[in-house]
Design a protein around this motif. Structure first.
Motif, PDB file in Angstrom:
ATOM      1  N   MET A  54      -4.478   2.153   7.683  1.00  0.00           N
ATOM      2  CA  MET A  54      -3.714   1.225   7.572  1.00  0.00           C
ATOM      3  C   MET A  54      -3.676   0.037   7.013  1.00  0.00           C
ATOM      4  SD  MET A  54      -0.018   2.987  10.334  1.00  0.00           S
ATOM      5  CE  MET A  54      -0.023   4.414  10.666  1.00  0.00           C
ATOM      6  N   PRO A  55      -4.256  -0.545   7.430  1.00  0.00           N
ATOM      7  CA  PRO A  55      -4.599  -2.234   6.591  1.00  0.00           C
ATOM      8  C   PRO A  55      -5.223  -1.816   5.100  1.00  0.00           C
ATOM      9  CG  PRO A  55      -5.626  -1.995   8.670  1.00  0.00           C
ATOM     10  CD  PRO A  55      -5.045  -0.434   8.651  1.00  0.00           C
ATOM     11  N   GLN A  56      -5.616  -0.789   4.921  1.00  0.00           N
ATOM     12  CA  GLN A  56      -5.834  -0.549   3.227  1.00  0.00           C
ATOM     13  C   GLN A  56      -4.277   0.083   3.035  1.00  0.00           C
ATOM     14  OE1 GLN A  56      -8.392   2.300   2.873  1.00  0.00           O
ATOM     15  NE2 GLN A  56      -8.208   2.436   0.772  1.00  0.00           N
ATOM     16  N   PHE A  57      -3.655   0.950   3.380  1.00  0.00           N
ATOM     17  CA  PHE A  57      -2.409   0.185   2.477  1.00  0.00           C
ATOM     18  C   PHE A  57      -2.097  -0.791   2.695  1.00  0.00           C
ATOM     19  CE2 PHE A  57       2.638   1.560   2.798  1.00  0.00           C
ATOM     20  CZ  PHE A  57       2.047   1.841   1.753  1.00  0.00           C
ATOM     21  N   VAL A  58      -1.313  -1.490   3.338  1.00  0.00           N
ATOM     22  CA  VAL A  58      -0.689  -3.097   3.375  1.00  0.00           C
ATOM     23  C   VAL A  58      -1.407  -4.004   2.170  1.00  0.00           C
ATOM     24  CG1 VAL A  58      -0.220  -4.838   4.268  1.00  0.00           C
ATOM     25  CG2 VAL A  58      -0.167  -2.961   6.380  1.00  0.00           C
ATOM     26  N   THR A  59      -2.694  -3.978   2.337  1.00  0.00           N
ATOM     27  CA  THR A  59      -3.535  -4.500   1.297  1.00  0.00           C
ATOM     28  C   THR A  59      -3.056  -4.012  -0.178  1.00  0.00           C
ATOM     29  OG1 THR A  59      -5.848  -3.755   1.086  1.00  0.00           O
ATOM     30  CG2 THR A  59      -5.223  -6.021   2.664  1.00  0.00           C
ATOM     31  N   ALA A  60      -2.936  -2.842  -0.302  1.00  0.00           N
ATOM     32  CA  ALA A  60      -2.466  -2.181  -1.505  1.00  0.00           C
ATOM     33  C   ALA A  60      -1.145  -2.583  -2.087  1.00  0.00           C
ATOM     34  CB  ALA A  60      -2.492  -1.068  -1.476  1.00  0.00           C
ATOM     35  N   CYS A  61      -0.242  -2.542  -1.119  1.00  0.00           N
ATOM     36  CA  CYS A  61       0.568  -3.002  -1.416  1.00  0.00           C
ATOM     37  C   CYS A  61       0.842  -4.505  -1.767  1.00  0.00           C
ATOM     38  CB  CYS A  61       1.624  -2.756  -0.103  1.00  0.00           C
ATOM     39  SG  CYS A  61       2.070  -1.056   0.404  1.00  0.00           S
ATOM     40  N   GLY A  62      -0.181  -5.599  -1.495  1.00  0.00           N
ATOM     41  CA  GLY A  62      -0.079  -6.946  -1.999  1.00  0.00           C
ATOM     42  C   GLY A  62       0.219  -8.096  -0.889  1.00  0.00           C
ATOM     43  N   PHE A  63       0.709  -7.182   0.155  1.00  0.00           N
ATOM     44  CA  PHE A  63       0.461  -7.597   1.729  1.00  0.00           C
ATOM     45  C   PHE A  63      -0.650  -8.114   2.189  1.00  0.00           C
ATOM     46  CE2 PHE A  63       4.929  -5.323   1.628  1.00  0.00           C
ATOM     47  CZ  PHE A  63       5.120  -6.047   0.650  1.00  0.00           C
ATOM     48  N   ALA A  64      -0.506  -8.729   3.473  1.00  0.00           N
ATOM     49  CA  ALA A  64      -1.582  -9.949   4.310  1.00  0.00           C
ATOM     50  C   ALA A  64      -2.704  -8.583   5.204  1.00  0.00           C
ATOM     51  CB  ALA A  64      -1.509 -11.290   3.956  1.00  0.00           C
ATOM     52  N   ALA A  65      -2.793  -8.943   5.496  1.00  0.00           N
ATOM     53  CA  ALA A  65      -3.733  -7.331   6.753  1.00  0.00           C
ATOM     54  C   ALA A  65      -4.308  -8.527   7.386  1.00  0.00           C
ATOM     55  CB  ALA A  65      -3.903  -6.500   6.458  1.00  0.00           C
ATOM     56  N   ALA A  66      -4.267  -8.646   9.368  1.00  0.00           N
ATOM     57  CA  ALA A  66      -4.787  -9.634  10.026  1.00  0.00           C
ATOM     58  C   ALA A  66      -5.883  -8.984  11.310  1.00  0.00           C
ATOM     59  CB  ALA A  66      -4.593 -10.982  10.890  1.00  0.00           C
ATOM     60  N   LYS A  67      -6.980  -8.758  11.312  1.00  0.00           N
ATOM     61  CA  LYS A  67      -8.135  -7.925  12.316  1.00  0.00           C
ATOM     62  C   LYS A  67      -9.043  -8.547  12.630  1.00  0.00           C
ATOM     63  CE  LYS A  67      -8.831  -3.015  13.594  1.00  0.00           C
ATOM     64  NZ  LYS A  67      -8.561  -1.303  12.737  1.00  0.00           N
TER      65      LYS A  67
END
Length: 282
Positions: free
Chosen positions: A92-105
């Protein structure tokens, strides 16, 4: 009008999506896809609703303990997740970044910690934040610049500010960790003070102002160190490392390509339509 930063507890809504959508939704390789689709639809709906300047989604690292697990034996014990959910959480973080958004983990931090760090940073910059979380621990972040979105039923979110925290708990947002320490939290396996329920916990905090002040007045002498530990565990760690959070422009086309690669074609079609609308200026 300045647009807010949108901060999302990814695990909270991924879990809800996994249990809400049919397991018959599959992605490439006959792997589970329902949690991804449900979370993606939620994120797109939230983006359209809030029109934020940027989006950050925080994630737990489930295979690495935090200081909370090391400090309190039994913290969050008994939680067992289906392999198909864990598989979807991984991507799911991969999908978030594909949207142009930031992921933090990051190992050692929970999703909650990234929410707190983002809120503190945005408030220091003079901005506003919308925090989406199903965890009431997030109520500690409510302020005149930060509102919490809490799911109350399918498709409906309550907006929680300081007044709503006072109405629900009888304490100020900054007192929420003290309140949890006294009352306990069954979901996280925080025991709380013996014999203290929510009403008594709120009453004590209204009288003394804080757990530390109550301890200084001789309350809970035998449990003082344990209660301090519980408060520490209930306090979100605003020192969690954050990615850069400049204003963002969604990359719906990249997200559509990823969804198509996963063979989640209805989601891909929705993202392609969003990309087309963006190009048309709608």
């Amino acid at each position: 009008m300045n647009r807010p930063l949108l901060v999302v507890d990814g695990d909270s809504f991924a879990h809800r999506s996994y249990h809400a959508l049919p397991k018959s939704i599959r992605r490439r390789g006959n792997k589970g896809g329902g949690a991804i689709v449900g979370f993606a639809n939620f994120l797109l709906r939230l983006y359209a609703q809030e029109q934020p300047r940027a989006v950050l989604v925080g994630w737990d690292t489930l295979d690495a303990p935090t200081y909370r697990h090391r400090a309190l034996e039994g913290y969050q014990s008994g939680r067992v997740f289906d392999p198909e959910l864990l598989d979807q959480l991984d991507v799911m973080p991969q999908f978030v970044t594909a949207c142009g958004f930031a992921a933090a983990k990051a190992p050692g931090y929970e999703a909650d910690d990234f929410l707190a760090a983002a809120v503190m940073q945005e408030e220091q910059l003079g901005g506003a934040t919308v925090v989406a979380s199903g965890d009431r621990d997030a109520f500690q972040l409510a302020s005149d610049r930060t509102v919490i979105l809490q799911p109350v039923r399918a498709g409906e979110m309550a907006r929680i500010g300081p007044a709503e925290v006072r109405g629900r708990y009888g304490v100020e947002p900054k007192q929420v960790p003290d309140f949890i320490a006294l009352r306990g939290d069954s979901s996280d396996k925080i025991p709380g003070a013996p014999g203290i329920g929510p009403k008594t916990a709120a009453s004590l905090l209204r009288r003394y102002g804080s757990l530390e002040a109550a301890l200084a007045q001789g309350k809970f002498t035998a449990q003082a160190e344990q209660l301090r530990l519980y408060r520490s565990i209930a306090t979100m760690d605003a020192a969690a490392p954050l990615p850069s959070l400049p204003d963002q422009t969604p990359t719906w086309g990249e997200a559509a390509a990823l969804a198509r690669e996963w063979e989640l074609n209805r989601l891909a079609d929705r993202l392609t339509e969003l990309q087309s609308e963006t190009r048309r200026g709608l």
